[in-house]
Design an enzyme around this catalytic site. Structure first.
Site: not given
Length: 335
Positions: A160, A255, A285
């Site tokens: 991320s 995601d 995610h």
């Protein structure tokens, strides 16, 4: 309706029924504690490892950067180091939230891992996180004693926001360190802060990471007058990606950041960079630090690590062959 894995569906149902405000409705302090608590109940325990040690990395700004060294061998020989930058939108996350993941990487990949606890926003806004990650890479390239062995190469990696930082580090430091960056591993990376379509809209709500949460992260990290096109913020907008180290890009089918990862992998390929691209169907995610709650993630992780190990070994073999080819010329010139 998109395909959702059964274990993912179970977790999403549990989270949707949980009482309390959303993360983006509060302040960073409680949000950080929320992420730590989620890791405690949804992530696997660290398990046994030969060596785990907390260290500090000096920074050019004068502060110390906390880090943690993981090794599966008590006395490892020379080898590459994977430098891990945790996720959390540059606002939350720390050594503890990603402790088990980093240990598993070291154990399965058979390489030393150094997890970097860079400064967080809003106390330290953009580009403080990037500055710390660059400093950590430069320090590790010099084979500092706490690593425990000679460093032959570096692999920036992260999930991320950490994937964003790993991409930026690879762009900024490729070919500029005493040892090569042999690969980069970008896990559901946020590489384009200007994106607002496709998967950003399709999965805006109901899949753990929300559009409201992303706005909350960006506002805390970038401040009131953000330059969202800056290459440190959105590495996909860098002038060129040519010549970057080989990359493994991992995305998740459910995601909001999925399309950013796809686009970055495509742009790397167009620039001539070797890329291994993997996408986990029905996955959300943040899954890499939710492996107890989403057991199928363990297979995703191990598949990535097997591919990464091949990529790193090939890069190191190429490096050795090039060094061997240059050696006779150097000897002849000396004579």
């Amino acid at each position: 309706m998109p395909f959702v894995r059964p274990d993912v569906a179970n977790l999403l149902a549990m989270l949707s029924s949980a009482p309390g405000p959303k993360m983006e409705d509060g302040e960073p302090g409680p949000a950080r504690e929320m992420m730590r608590m989620l890791a405690q109940v949804a992530e696997l325990p660290r398990g046994d490892l030969a060596h785990v040690a907390d260290v500090t990395i000096p920074s050019p700004q004068g502060h110390a950067i906390p880090a943690r060294v993981y090794s599966a061998a008590a006395d490892p020989g020379p080898g590459p180091v994977l430098v891990y930058f945790h996720g959390g939108g540059w606002v939350i996350g720390d050594l503890e939230t990603h402790d088990s993941l980093c240990a598993e990487i070291a154990r399965v990949a058979g390489m030393t891992v150094v997890s970097v606890d860079y400064r967080l926003a809003p106390e330290h806004r953009f580009p403080a996180a990037t500055e710390d990650c660059l400093a950590a890479m430069r320090w590790l390239a010099e084979t500092p004693k706490p690593v425990g062995h000679t460093v032959t190469g570096l692999i920036p990696a992260g999930d991320s926001a950490g994937g964003n930082l790993a991409a930026v580090v690879a762009q900024q430091l490729g070919g500029k360190l005493p040892v090569p960056i042999v690969a980069q591993w970008l896990i559901y990376p946020g590489v384009d802060m200007t994106a607002n379509s496709g998967s950003m809209q399709e999965f805006a709500e109901g899949y753990l990471l929300t559009n409201g949460g992303m706005r909350w992260f960006t506002e805390h990290y970038m401040g009131s007058e953000p330059d969202l096109h800056h290459a440190y913020a959105s590495p996909i907008h860098a002038d060129s990606l040519a010549g970057l180290p080989p990359a493994m890009v991992f995305t998740c089918g459910l995601d909001p950041l999925r399309d950013q990862g796809r686009a970055y992998a495509a742009k790397l390929i167009s620039a001539g960079v070797p890329v291994v691209f993997r996408e986990a169907a029905g996955q959300i995610h943040g899954c890499m630090t939710l492996r107890l709650a989403i057991p199928s993630t363990q297979d995703d992780l191990h598949a990535c690590l097997a591919a990464l190990r091949v990529m790193v070994d090939e890069a190191l073999a190429t490096q050795s062959a090039m060094a061997a080819a240059v050696q006779p010329q150097t000897t002849a010139a000396a004579e």
